[in-house]
Design a protein around this motif. Structure first.
Motif, mmCIF file in Angstrom:
data_model
loop_
_atom_site.group_PDB
_atom_site.id
_atom_site.type_symbol
_atom_site.label_atom_id
_atom_site.label_comp_id
_atom_site.label_asym_id
_atom_site.label_seq_id
_atom_site.Cartn_x
_atom_site.Cartn_y
_atom_site.Cartn_z
ATOM 1 N N ALA A 1 0.818 -1.220 0.000
ATOM 2 C CA ALA A 1 0.000 0.000 0.000
ATOM 3 C C ALA A 1 0.847 1.264 0.000
ATOM 4 O O ALA A 1 0.402 2.306 -0.469
ATOM 5 N N PHE A 2 2.078 1.172 0.503
ATOM 6 C CA PHE A 2 2.865 2.392 0.687
ATOM 7 C C PHE A 2 3.158 3.149 -0.615
ATOM 8 O O PHE A 2 2.929 4.363 -0.674
ATOM 9 N N PRO A 3 3.644 2.474 -1.689
ATOM 10 C CA PRO A 3 3.895 3.234 -2.916
ATOM 11 C C PRO A 3 2.640 3.887 -3.472
ATOM 12 O O PRO A 3 2.696 5.002 -4.001
ATOM 13 N N VAL A 4 1.490 3.200 -3.325
ATOM 14 C CA VAL A 4 0.240 3.791 -3.824
ATOM 15 C C VAL A 4 -0.106 5.040 -3.014
ATOM 16 O O VAL A 4 -0.572 6.039 -3.545
ATOM 17 N N MET A 5 0.179 4.970 -1.679
ATOM 18 C CA MET A 5 -0.106 6.147 -0.846
ATOM 19 C C MET A 5 0.774 7.323 -1.264
ATOM 20 O O MET A 5 0.316 8.458 -1.277
ATOM 21 N N LEU A 6 2.029 7.044 -1.632
ATOM 22 C CA LEU A 6 2.905 8.131 -2.064
ATOM 23 C C LEU A 6 2.351 8.797 -3.321
ATOM 24 O O LEU A 6 2.346 10.027 -3.435
ATOM 25 N N VAL A 7 1.869 7.962 -4.267
ATOM 26 C CA VAL A 7 1.266 8.516 -5.486
ATOM 27 C C VAL A 7 0.072 9.387 -5.122
ATOM 28 O O VAL A 7 -0.106 10.500 -5.624
ATOM 29 N N LEU A 8 -0.734 8.860 -4.203
ATOM 30 C CA LEU A 8 -1.964 9.527 -3.794
ATOM 31 C C LEU A 8 -1.671 10.898 -3.171
ATOM 32 O O LEU A 8 -2.346 11.885 -3.448
ATOM 33 N N ALA B 1 -12.922 -6.074 -0.298
ATOM 34 C CA ALA B 1 -13.392 -4.731 -0.626
ATOM 35 C C ALA B 1 -12.679 -3.683 0.227
ATOM 36 O O ALA B 1 -12.226 -2.660 -0.281
ATOM 37 N N ILE B 2 -12.543 -3.980 1.531
ATOM 38 C CA ILE B 2 -11.917 -3.002 2.425
ATOM 39 C C ILE B 2 -10.474 -2.745 2.012
ATOM 40 O O ILE B 2 -10.007 -1.614 1.986
ATOM 41 N N LEU B 3 -9.748 -3.821 1.679
ATOM 42 C CA LEU B 3 -8.332 -3.673 1.370
ATOM 43 C C LEU B 3 -8.110 -3.040 0.004
ATOM 44 O O LEU B 3 -7.160 -2.298 -0.194
ATOM 45 N N SER B 4 -8.995 -3.353 -0.963
ATOM 46 C CA SER B 4 -8.678 -2.915 -2.323
ATOM 47 C C SER B 4 -9.212 -1.526 -2.653
ATOM 48 O O SER B 4 -8.612 -0.835 -3.473
ATOM 49 N N ILE C 1 -8.470 3.522 -5.630
ATOM 50 C CA ILE C 1 -9.049 4.855 -5.874
ATOM 51 C C ILE C 1 -8.144 5.774 -6.709
ATOM 52 O O ILE C 1 -8.613 6.358 -7.680
ATOM 53 N N PRO C 2 -6.828 5.880 -6.393
ATOM 54 C CA PRO C 2 -6.014 6.753 -7.246
ATOM 55 C C PRO C 2 -6.037 6.351 -8.714
ATOM 56 O O PRO C 2 -6.099 7.209 -9.601
ATOM 57 N N LEU C 3 -6.008 5.035 -8.970
ATOM 58 C CA LEU C 3 -6.055 4.574 -10.356
ATOM 59 C C LEU C 3 -7.408 4.884 -10.981
ATOM 60 O O LEU C 3 -7.495 5.291 -12.141
ATOM 61 N N ILE D 1 2.241 3.625 -12.404
ATOM 62 C CA ILE D 1 1.699 2.997 -11.189
ATOM 63 C C ILE D 1 1.578 1.489 -11.392
ATOM 64 O O ILE D 1 1.931 0.700 -10.516
ATOM 65 N N ASN D 2 1.097 1.086 -12.598
ATOM 66 C CA ASN D 2 0.959 -0.343 -12.847
ATOM 67 C C ASN D 2 2.282 -1.062 -12.788
ATOM 68 O O ASN D 2 2.372 -2.174 -12.263
ATOM 69 N N LEU D 3 3.311 -0.414 -13.343
ATOM 70 C CA LEU D 3 4.644 -1.012 -13.309
ATOM 71 C C LEU D 3 5.095 -1.215 -11.864
ATOM 72 O O LEU D 3 5.586 -2.293 -11.493
ATOM 73 N N ILE D 4 4.874 -0.184 -11.030
ATOM 74 C CA ILE D 4 5.272 -0.289 -9.620
ATOM 75 C C ILE D 4 4.495 -1.412 -8.943
ATOM 76 O O ILE D 4 5.060 -2.266 -8.254
ATOM 77 N N VAL D 5 3.159 -1.426 -9.175
ATOM 78 C CA VAL D 5 2.318 -2.412 -8.481
ATOM 79 C C VAL D 5 2.714 -3.833 -8.877
ATOM 80 O O VAL D 5 2.829 -4.717 -8.024
ATOM 81 N N ILE D 6 2.975 -4.066 -10.169
ATOM 82 C CA ILE D 6 3.333 -5.418 -10.616
ATOM 83 C C ILE D 6 4.698 -5.813 -10.056
ATOM 84 O O ILE D 6 4.883 -6.939 -9.583
#
Lengths: 217, 219
Positions: free
Chosen positions: A148-155, B161-164, B169-171, B201-206
């Motif tokens: 979750a941390f990298p997504v939070m940074l983007v956010l 649902a809670i975790l995702s 949301i940013p995406l 973001i997708n690159l980071i997430v993967i």
């Protein structure tokens, strides 16, 4: 005594920033007026929250490589304390927004992002609550924390900059630094930031040590 | 076996399994079609902004439902078997690729049916389709790892649902913005920013998924 110097430093800095924050001269700007003093309280809350979450992620990574239960405890207590600072940041911001922007929750990307980031870490707490087995709980929540941390940074840092925002430093607005944070304010602002970060780490540290005693007894 | 061969074999297995028991696939397709129909009956006509937002909200819920089962449906014994013959990276990569295809299929079908019941002119259909492709990739990459996290805990569907939601949301904000640009038929150069950030973001997430999944399955 040698170990505790930073705690004394934290208390002195906070005390100084509260007294100086209310008494020192501040620039008179339209709309903001005296409410600019909230800068000394609102902004350090966010900085503290980010630092605490960062420490938490570092310890989650450490946990994944070491499997040491203490690292997991540090990670979770950093998040617990970080959430409190996140709420304080939201509340101080809402009070400020009510006087300067006209409503406690204007539709501003930075506000929404901060609220979502808080939700993310509350989900982390819920995830921990859903598992009983300690090692499994520690491992799975560490994975979610790192994810979750990298997504939070983007956010928090990238998305608000792409749209218009009421906050300085976003949507083409210049940051506070460039025009209205004069040198007089810096004298209070920087000590306040350092003081609150140290206080946050101190609180988390105490919570961690309490947990350690509870487990060992 | 190399990673590529492993991924290919596992992907083949996923598709064959899905095709044999088509009920999961049919179920999710029926889910999205009936959701659209419920929306049609309750809204009747839609404004352009609402049209776009509603489409992505429908896609969000359908995607969560489609991806949640990717780790839950397999029995412990079978998972153990896969783990002895394939590497963790191959497994998570296969799941992500498979979910991208599944969600893309779902999105195209949903878009087709959605366009029939709610007529709405789209200014730049090619760019809108690109948004749908990027949306499928984003949903698949985020939800796959989270579904494997949720499958380890009890009460996994609520936890999913809670975790995702906070993570997606940013995406979702970027996707809605990009598809709104496509709908208004704006100049494509004005959307490059969103496309670049989405891909990043997708690159980071993967990458993070590939790094973290080995810790999840060893259990």
């Amino acid at each position: 005594m040698q170990k505790n110097w930073w705690k004394i430093l934290a208390s002195v800095l906070i005390l100084y920033s509260v007294i100086a924050g209310f008494l020192f001269e501040v620039p008179r700007l339209p709309i903001l007026h005296e409410s600019i003093r909230n800068l000394y309280f609102h902004v350090p809350m966010w900085f503290t929250m980010i630092v605490l979450y960062l420490i938490s992620v570092i310890y989650s990574i450490k946990y994944l490589s070491s499997g040491d239960e203490k690292h997991d405890l540090i990670a979770v207590e950093m998040v617990n304390t970080g959430i409190v600072f996140g709420f304080l940041g939201l509340v101080t911001g809402m009070i400020w927004a009510n006087f300067t922007w006209g409503s406690p929750w204007p539709n501003d990307p930075k506000l929404n992002s901060a609220a979502i980031a808080t939700l993310m870490y509350m989900a982390y707490i819920v995830l921990r609550g859903s598992m009983d087995e300690e090692q499994k709980r520690a491992k799975i929540s560490a994975v979610y924390n790192v994810f979750a941390f990298p997504v939070m940074l983007v956010l928090l840092f990238i998305l608000p900059r792409m749209t218009d925002s009421l906050h300085p430093g976003n949507g083409g607005n210049p940051g506070f630094n460039s025009y209205d944070l004069d040198s007089q304010m810096r004298l209070v602002f920087y000590p306040a930031v350092i003081g609150w970060i140290l206080i946050g780490v101190w609180i988390a540290n105490m919570r961690y040590r309490t947990r350690l005693i509870e487990i060992n007894s | 076996m190399s990673l590529y061969q492993q991924v290919r074999a596992l992907l083949y297995k996923e598709i064959v399994l899905e095709w044999r028991s088509r009920y999961a696939l049919n179920g999710i397709l029926l889910y999205v079609v009936s959701t659209i129909f419920v929306c049609y009956l309750s809204f009747r006509g839609l404004q352009a902004v609402t049209w776009n937002a509603l489409f992505w909200i429908i896609m969000l819920f359908a995607s969560i439902n489609a991806v949640t089962k990717s780790f839950v449906q397999e029995s412990r014994g079978r998972q153990l078997y896969f783990y002895t013959i394939a590497s963790a990276q191959a497994i998570i990569l296969t799941k992500i690729i498979y979910n991208v295809f599944l969600l893309f299929l779902l999105a195209v079908l949903a878009l087709f049916f959605y366009g029939i019941v709610f007529t709405n002119p789209v200014g730049d259909p090619a760019l809108y389709l690109l948004a749908v492709v990027l949306g499928s990739i984003s949903f698949a990459s985020v939800f796959t790892l989270i579904s494997s996290i949720a499958s380890k805990a009890s009460n996994s569907s609520a936890l999913m649902a809670i975790l995702s939601f906070p993570v997606i949301i940013p995406l979702l904000i970027l996707l809605i913005k990009l598809s709104k640009n496509a709908m208004d038929g704006l100049d494509r150069a004005s959307s490059y920013n969103e496309i670049a950030v989405l891909l990043a973001i997708n690159l980071i997430v993967i990458t993070v998924s590939l790094l973290l999944f080995p810790y999840l399955w060893r259990d």
